[in-house]
Scaffold this active site. Structure first.
Site, PDB file in Angstrom:
ATOM      1  N   LYS A  33      33.895  12.814  55.402  1.00 43.05           N
ATOM      2  CA  LYS A  33      34.892  11.983  54.716  1.00 43.05           C
ATOM      3  C   LYS A  33      34.475  11.595  53.298  1.00 43.05           C
ATOM      4  CE  LYS A  33      33.479   7.525  56.650  1.00 43.05           C
ATOM      5  NZ  LYS A  33      33.882   6.357  57.393  1.00 43.05           N
ATOM      6  N   GLY A  37      26.174  16.291  52.545  1.00 46.03           N
ATOM      7  CA  GLY A  37      24.796  15.888  52.230  1.00 46.03           C
ATOM      8  C   GLY A  37      24.510  14.500  52.786  1.00 46.03           C
ATOM      9  N   GLY A  38      25.575  13.733  53.031  1.00 45.32           N
ATOM     10  CA  GLY A  38      25.424  12.420  53.662  1.00 45.32           C
ATOM     11  C   GLY A  38      24.606  11.448  52.839  1.00 45.32           C
ATOM     12  N   ALA A 113      37.670  12.281  59.924  1.00 39.27           N
ATOM     13  CA  ALA A 113      38.109  12.827  61.214  1.00 39.27           C
ATOM     14  C   ALA A 113      38.181  11.723  62.258  1.00 39.27           C
ATOM     15  CB  ALA A 113      37.129  13.892  61.680  1.00 39.27           C
ATOM     16  N   GLY A 179      11.090  -6.145  54.319  1.00 42.44           N
ATOM     17  CA  GLY A 179       9.880  -5.443  53.850  1.00 42.44           C
ATOM     18  C   GLY A 179       9.637  -4.179  54.640  1.00 42.44           C
ATOM     19  N   ILE A 182      12.798   0.970  53.097  1.00 42.15           N
ATOM     20  CA  ILE A 182      13.650   0.930  51.904  1.00 42.15           C
ATOM     21  C   ILE A 182      13.128  -0.132  50.938  1.00 42.15           C
ATOM     22  CG2 ILE A 182      15.985   0.371  51.071  1.00 42.15           C
ATOM     23  CD1 ILE A 182      17.133   1.773  53.458  1.00 42.15           C
ATOM     24  N   ALA A 266      17.785  -5.075  52.483  1.00 42.76           N
ATOM     25  CA  ALA A 266      17.226  -3.864  53.121  1.00 42.76           C
ATOM     26  C   ALA A 266      16.614  -4.246  54.454  1.00 42.76           C
ATOM     27  CB  ALA A 266      16.184  -3.233  52.202  1.00 42.76           C
ATOM     28  N   ARG A 269      19.545  -0.368  59.219  1.00 43.55           N
ATOM     29  CA  ARG A 269      20.825   0.332  59.167  1.00 43.55           C
ATOM     30  C   ARG A 269      21.447   0.364  60.561  1.00 43.55           C
ATOM     31  NH1 ARG A 269      21.726   3.001  54.513  1.00 43.55           N
ATOM     32  NH2 ARG A 269      23.153   4.425  55.547  1.00 43.55           N
ATOM     33  N   HIS A 440     -10.871  23.798  47.480  1.00 39.43           N
ATOM     34  CA  HIS A 440     -11.509  22.727  46.723  1.00 39.43           C
ATOM     35  C   HIS A 440     -11.159  22.874  45.251  1.00 39.43           C
ATOM     36  CE1 HIS A 440     -14.515  19.807  45.551  1.00 39.43           C
ATOM     37  NE2 HIS A 440     -14.943  20.660  44.641  1.00 39.43           N
TER      38      HIS A 440
HETATM   39  P1  NAI Z   1      13.510  -1.010  58.356  1.00 39.17           P
HETATM   40  O1  NAI Z   1      13.865  -1.215  59.770  1.00 39.17           O
HETATM   41  O2  NAI Z   1      12.500  -0.001  57.975  1.00 39.17           O
HETATM   42  O3  NAI Z   1      12.976  -2.402  57.749  1.00 39.17           O
HETATM   43  C1  NAI Z   1      13.735  -3.574  57.750  1.00 39.17           C
HETATM   44  C2  NAI Z   1      12.786  -4.766  57.613  1.00 39.17           C
HETATM   45  O4  NAI Z   1      13.568  -5.939  57.436  1.00 39.17           O
HETATM   46  C3  NAI Z   1      11.918  -4.977  58.831  1.00 39.17           C
HETATM   47  O5  NAI Z   1      10.581  -5.075  58.405  1.00 39.17           O
HETATM   48  C4  NAI Z   1      12.440  -6.293  59.410  1.00 39.17           C
HETATM   49  O6  NAI Z   1      11.433  -7.065  60.018  1.00 39.17           O
HETATM   50  C5  NAI Z   1      12.986  -6.997  58.177  1.00 39.17           C
HETATM   51  N1  NAI Z   1      14.060  -7.950  58.429  1.00 39.17           N
HETATM   52  C6  NAI Z   1      15.070  -7.868  59.322  1.00 39.17           C
HETATM   53  N2  NAI Z   1      15.885  -8.941  59.199  1.00 39.17           N
HETATM   54  C7  NAI Z   1      15.384  -9.709  58.200  1.00 39.17           C
HETATM   55  C8  NAI Z   1      15.766 -10.938  57.582  1.00 39.17           C
HETATM   56  N3  NAI Z   1      16.885 -11.586  57.962  1.00 39.17           N
HETATM   57  N4  NAI Z   1      15.012 -11.437  56.572  1.00 39.17           N
HETATM   58  C9  NAI Z   1      13.913 -10.779  56.174  1.00 39.17           C
HETATM   59  N5  NAI Z   1      13.494  -9.614  56.706  1.00 39.17           N
HETATM   60  C10 NAI Z   1      14.226  -9.086  57.717  1.00 39.17           C
HETATM   61  O7  NAI Z   1      14.897  -0.795  57.596  1.00 39.17           O
HETATM   62  P2  NAI Z   1      15.199  -0.260  56.134  1.00 39.17           P
HETATM   63  O8  NAI Z   1      14.022  -0.447  55.252  1.00 39.17           O
HETATM   64  O9  NAI Z   1      16.461  -0.913  55.759  1.00 39.17           O
HETATM   65  O10 NAI Z   1      15.415   1.284  56.372  1.00 39.17           O
HETATM   66  C11 NAI Z   1      16.490   1.743  57.238  1.00 39.17           C
HETATM   67  C12 NAI Z   1      16.150   3.073  57.861  1.00 39.17           C
HETATM   68  O11 NAI Z   1      16.138   4.090  56.899  1.00 39.17           O
HETATM   69  C13 NAI Z   1      14.817   3.066  58.560  1.00 39.17           C
HETATM   70  O12 NAI Z   1      14.948   3.634  59.828  1.00 39.17           O
HETATM   71  C14 NAI Z   1      13.958   3.925  57.692  1.00 39.17           C
HETATM   72  O13 NAI Z   1      12.977   4.626  58.416  1.00 39.17           O
HETATM   73  C15 NAI Z   1      14.963   4.864  57.029  1.00 39.17           C
HETATM   74  N6  NAI Z   1      14.455   5.265  55.723  1.00 39.17           N
HETATM   75  C16 NAI Z   1      13.481   6.190  55.639  1.00 39.17           C
HETATM   76  C17 NAI Z   1      12.938   6.530  54.424  1.00 39.17           C
HETATM   77  C18 NAI Z   1      11.838   7.523  54.363  1.00 39.17           C
HETATM   78  O14 NAI Z   1      11.647   8.272  55.293  1.00 39.17           O
HETATM   79  N7  NAI Z   1      11.052   7.569  53.295  1.00 39.17           N
HETATM   80  C19 NAI Z   1      13.387   5.930  53.187  1.00 39.17           C
HETATM   81  C20 NAI Z   1      14.381   4.932  53.396  1.00 39.17           C
HETATM   82  C21 NAI Z   1      14.893   4.625  54.625  1.00 39.17           C
END
Ligand code: NAI
Length: 460
Positions: A33, A37-38, A113, A179, A182, A266, A269, A440
């Site tokens: 939609k 690439g999403g 869809a 933290g 993302i 952040a 999701r 190396h």
């Molecule tokens: P995340 O689940 O990695 O981190 C969210 C953080 O927010 C957690 O540490 C949590 O304790 C904290 N949190 C939750 N509610 C809160 C609040 N009310 N106040 C303060 N802190 C709170 O989620 P994130 O960073 O949003 O990423 C989403 C998804 O996308 C993850 O599954 C991640 O693995 C994926 N992703 C992967 C990447 C990569 O592979 N390099 C890059 C970006 C995202």
């Protein structure tokens, strides 16, 4: 229009599955939609890493003197041009993906869809006023940012990762709520570019699901770069004061107020299932995610689901691997990829990567393990490249020597981790990994040292 398989969602899960299904001889239609690439290609992995690269280049330039290079006075960056380049990279990749998907003979329908029901063993999908029929249905609708119900937040123009990737103006100050992965990647980008970054994390450490030493090391490095980190912090409300946003939170019982020009949310999701099914027809969901078994089957026979919408592991490479496996399963073949060892990567500087189990997880599961660790401060290539502290840790079974996990924090960690994933998937031992000559000087020589350290034999 009749198809063997209809795929809803054109992110890494969907487009990969579509290519593989079509290559396997299934007449395939793919619905998207927004943009092929999403999130990964358009507003996630690819754009973030493009900004991280610009930020890294800026850091290198600021520190050029240590390499004997003098940069003319007043070097500058242009945020608008950084974003334009990011858009170019995204366009190049999404264009390429669309062409490749088409070249497999997949019909691409760039419309929303809706799964309208099932009749005579065929699923009915409505998109753009047309009805499509398919024997199998694969749902890969991905995920969207969770917006917490923080009082005052919705009255502001807060950012999610999407807006953070689009702004051609660098905020002077930024509070990042969350933290996690993302949060850390954006903290790296914005802090490098000179924005005053504050992280507010609910748990007792940043990256709470990762190896403790990785959290601690990254926390130290970010603080050294001027990032303020508040953990064990619960955001109470967002206020607006003197043209600024104020993040009000309680940290270990103490009330705190941090003013900032912008706020980035952040905190995770959530799966996208809203409006996907119509007419009372649906599959079983649990807390918003589509429930699936090991073979990606949902509660309705013939409907499969993969990727973020199943919310087990929200990673692009996991989604594409599932896409390939699902296409094979639907075609009645063995899935060709082992989905048990999923590398997790964070593209901070230095990079972070992890695969398999950590030492703490091994302890919790009662698995006897031995550990090898190599500090990259002794690695020639790290010294040449002026890398900051870093390490490679390997966890192996105490009796069999089989590698069970690895955690890395060093330059190119996100590339090196694949060597460890290969070892885990194939049940290789530390001795087997140590029996290889690594060139190396390279960062991956650290793997030799770490696996040798498991046997107490590290040289450097
Ligand atoms: P995340 O689940 O990695 O981190 C969210 C953080 O927010 C957690 O540490 C949590 O304790 C904290 N949190 C939750 N509610 C809160 C609040 N009310 N106040 C303060 N802190 C709170 O989620 P994130 O960073 O949003 O990423 C989403 C998804 O996308 C993850 O599954 C991640 O693995 C994926 N992703 C992967 C990447 C990569 O592979 N390099 C890059 C970006 C995202």
């Amino acid at each position: 229009m009749r198809y063997d398989i209809a795929i809803v969602g054109g992110g890494p899960a969907g487009y990969t599955a579509a290519e593989r299904a079509a290559a396997g001889g299934l007449k395939t239609v793919l619905f998207e939609k927004k943009a092929i690439g999403g999130v990964c290609l358009n507003e996630g992995c690819i754009p973030t890493k493009t900004l991280l690269y610009s930020a890294k280049l800026w850091d290198t330039m600021k520190g050029a003197a240590k390499y004997g290079i003098t940069v003319p006075d007043a070097p500058a960056f242009d945020m608008g041009k950084i974003i334009d380049r990011k858009d170019k990279v995204v366009k190049k990749l999404t264009g390429g993906v669309k062409m490749t998907v088409g070249s497999y003979g997949v019909a691409i329908v760039e419309k929303e869809a809706v799964i309208a029901g099932e009749e005579n063993g065929m699923f009915r999908i409505v998109a753009g006023g047309e009805t499509y029929e398919a024997t199998y249905l694969l749902v890969c609708t991905g995920s969207d940012t969770v917006i917490p119900p923080i009082p005052g937040l919705s009255d502001t123009d807060y950012w999610t990762s999407k807006e953070a990737l689009e702004s051609k103006e660098l905020p002077r100050s930024l509070v990042i709520i969350g933290g996690g992965v993302i949060g850390m990647e954006f903290a790296s980008v914005f802090a490098s570019l000179g924005c005053k970054v504050t992280i507010v994390e609910a748990m007792e450490r940043i990256l709470p699901t990762m190896d403790r030493e990785i959290s601690q090391s990254l926390s130290m490095l970010l603080k050294k770069r001027g990032v303020a980190i508040h953990t064990g912090a619960m955001v109470e409300k967002i206020e607006q004061e003197d043209g600024q946003l104020v993040c009000c939170f309680t940290e270990k019982g103490k009330a705190q107020r941090i003013p900032a020009q912008q706020i980035l949310v952040a905190i995770g999701r959530r799966p996208n299932t809203q409006g996907l099914f119509a007419g009372g027809f649906e599959v079983a969901c649990e807390r918003g995610r589509i429930v699936t078994d090991q073979s990606f089957r949902t509660s309705v026979e013939g409907i499969y689901a993969i990727g973020d919408v199943t919310a087990k592991i929200q990673l692009a490479h996991m989604a594409s691997a599932q896409g390939i496996c699902a296409a094979h399963i639907i075609a009645g073949q063995q899935p060709p990829i082992n989905l048990n060892a999923v590398p997790g990567c964070i593209y901070t500087d230095p990079e972070i990567a992890s695969v398999g189990i950590t030492e703490d997880e091994a302890k919790a599961q009662g698995i006897p393990v031995k550990k090898g660790k190599y500090l990259m401060t002794g690695n020639g290539r790290s010294i040449i490249d002026e890398q900051e502290r870093g390490f490679i840790k390997v966890i192996a079974h105490a009796e069999t020597d089989v590698i069970l996990g690895a955690q890395l924090m060093c330059a190119r960690a996100t590339d090196i981790v694949s060597e460890l994933s290969t070892a885990i998937v194939n049940g290789l031992t530390c001795a087997q990994l140590a029996s290889v000559i690594r060139p190396h000087p390279t960062f991956c020589e650290g793997v030799t040292e770490a696996v040798e350290d498991v046997h107490g034999m590290a040289i450097h």
